[in-house]
Write an enzyme that holds these catalytic residues in place. Structure first.
Site, PDB file in Angstrom:
ATOM      1  N   SER A  30       9.391  24.205 -59.445  1.00 14.07           N
ATOM      2  CA  SER A  30      10.629  24.227 -60.225  1.00 14.07           C
ATOM      3  C   SER A  30      11.525  23.050 -59.855  1.00 14.07           C
ATOM      4  CB  SER A  30      11.400  25.528 -59.977  1.00 14.07           C
ATOM      5  OG  SER A  30      10.634  26.647 -60.353  1.00 14.07           O
TER       6      SER A  30
HETATM    7  N1  SAH Z   1       8.544  29.451 -57.270  1.00  9.50           N
HETATM    8  C1  SAH Z   1       7.623  28.370 -57.572  1.00  9.50           C
HETATM    9  C2  SAH Z   1       7.622  27.998 -59.051  1.00  9.50           C
HETATM   10  C3  SAH Z   1       6.555  28.714 -59.657  1.00  9.50           C
HETATM   11  S1  SAH Z   1       6.075  28.423 -61.320  1.00  9.50           S
HETATM   12  C4  SAH Z   1       7.850  27.161 -56.725  1.00  9.50           C
HETATM   13  O1  SAH Z   1       8.820  27.143 -55.948  1.00  9.50           O
HETATM   14  O2  SAH Z   1       7.038  26.236 -56.789  1.00  9.50           O
HETATM   15  C5  SAH Z   1       5.687  30.120 -61.690  1.00  9.50           C
HETATM   16  C6  SAH Z   1       4.556  30.725 -60.905  1.00  9.50           C
HETATM   17  O3  SAH Z   1       4.490  32.102 -61.281  1.00  9.50           O
HETATM   18  C7  SAH Z   1       3.179  30.141 -61.206  1.00  9.50           C
HETATM   19  O4  SAH Z   1       2.574  29.755 -60.021  1.00  9.50           O
HETATM   20  C8  SAH Z   1       2.436  31.290 -61.880  1.00  9.50           C
HETATM   21  O5  SAH Z   1       1.044  31.315 -61.582  1.00  9.50           O
HETATM   22  C9  SAH Z   1       3.139  32.496 -61.280  1.00  9.50           C
HETATM   23  N2  SAH Z   1       3.033  33.744 -62.040  1.00  9.50           N
HETATM   24  C10 SAH Z   1       3.074  33.925 -63.385  1.00  9.50           C
HETATM   25  N3  SAH Z   1       2.951  35.240 -63.680  1.00  9.50           N
HETATM   26  C11 SAH Z   1       2.858  35.903 -62.507  1.00  9.50           C
HETATM   27  C12 SAH Z   1       2.691  37.284 -62.139  1.00  9.50           C
HETATM   28  N4  SAH Z   1       2.617  38.260 -63.051  1.00  9.50           N
HETATM   29  N5  SAH Z   1       2.620  37.589 -60.824  1.00  9.50           N
HETATM   30  C13 SAH Z   1       2.692  36.622 -59.865  1.00  9.50           C
HETATM   31  N6  SAH Z   1       2.831  35.311 -60.150  1.00  9.50           N
HETATM   32  C14 SAH Z   1       2.920  34.949 -61.439  1.00  9.50           C
END
Ligand code: SAH
Length: 213
Positions: free
Chosen positions: A63
């Site tokens: 992000s």
């Molecule tokens: N917090 C992260 C940004 C993540 S982007 C950072 O600091 O880099 C969103 C993430 O959510 C992705 O890796 C995606 O695979 C995950 N995601 C999407 N749906 C999800 C779910 N139901 N459970 C767990 N993770 C999920």
């Protein structure tokens, strides 16, 4: 490795996001402390201290620092808070929460990202608990949480997560099924009562169901 040059770049990033409106000193200090370049492949390090999202593989992104700071500020983190993060991704947001003294539980649905982040963060001195699973369901065995942060766009608010919030607890979640989500903060006012506030539009990758091995 972290150097004075990186520290200098981080100070500029902190000034940037402070100008964009982030006020919580603890959040700004954490962004100033976490070596974001270590989350990037070496050939992309020059992008690490720009206030931008960036691809991390598996179709996902780390992000934008401003977005991380914005969500973290809304969570009103206090040392010792028990926090659930849904969507570990790169692990950067989890590192920021650890840096602020939270007890972090983070869940990711993609094995590749789970493996990478659970290897990287402890080497940086951050020790959240990592889970591979479907964040829609949360972590019932570790509940309740003081705070829950969802870092993917949720078509609707997952019921299971609401039940895993302490009374008086906060959940920050981007809500919306299109390309744009509304940043939403939910407060659990009592066993059965919840209130909602909205904080403008953001763009996230979608929250998806199931686990990818
Ligand atoms: N917090 C992260 C940004 C993540 S982007 C950072 O600091 O880099 C969103 C993430 O959510 C992705 O890796 C995606 O695979 C995950 N995601 C999407 N749906 C999800 C779910 N139901 N459970 C767990 N993770 C999920």
């Amino acid at each position: 490795m972290d150097t004075f040059r990186h520290k200098g770049l981080r100070n500029r990033l902190v000034d940037d996001i402070a100008k964009k409106g982030i006020k919580d000193e603890a959040v700004l200090n954490a962004i100033g402390a976490v070596p974001r370049h270590l989350f990037f492949e070496s050939s992309f390090i020059k992008f690490a201290y720009q206030d931008k999202a960036f691809p991390i593989g598996a179709g996902q992104t780390i992000s934008q620092p401003y977005t991380v700071a914005f969500q973290t500020e809304l969570l009103q983190i206090k040392t010792g808070d028990k926090v659930l993060e849904v969507g570990t991704g790169s692990g950067y947001q989890a590192a920021v929460l650890c840096e602020m003294g939270a007890k972090v539980f983070t869940i990711e649905r993609q094995k590749e990202l789970f493996a990478k982040s659970s290897h990287l963060l402890p080497r940086m001195g951050y020790k959240p608990r990592f889970f591979l699973g479907d964040g829609y369901k949360g972590l019932p065995q570790q509940a309740p949480f003081d705070k829950i942060i969802v870092t993917a766009g949720a078509p609707q608010i997952p019921e299971d997560l609401l039940t895993q919030l302490c009374i008086g607890g906060l959940m920050v979640i981007p809500v919306g099924s299109g390309n744009v989500q509304v940043m939403t903060r939910i407060t659990r006012d009592s066993e059965s009562e919840f209130s909602q506030e909205q904080f403008g539009q953001f763009v996230f990758v979608p929250l998806l169901k199931g686990v990818v091995k």
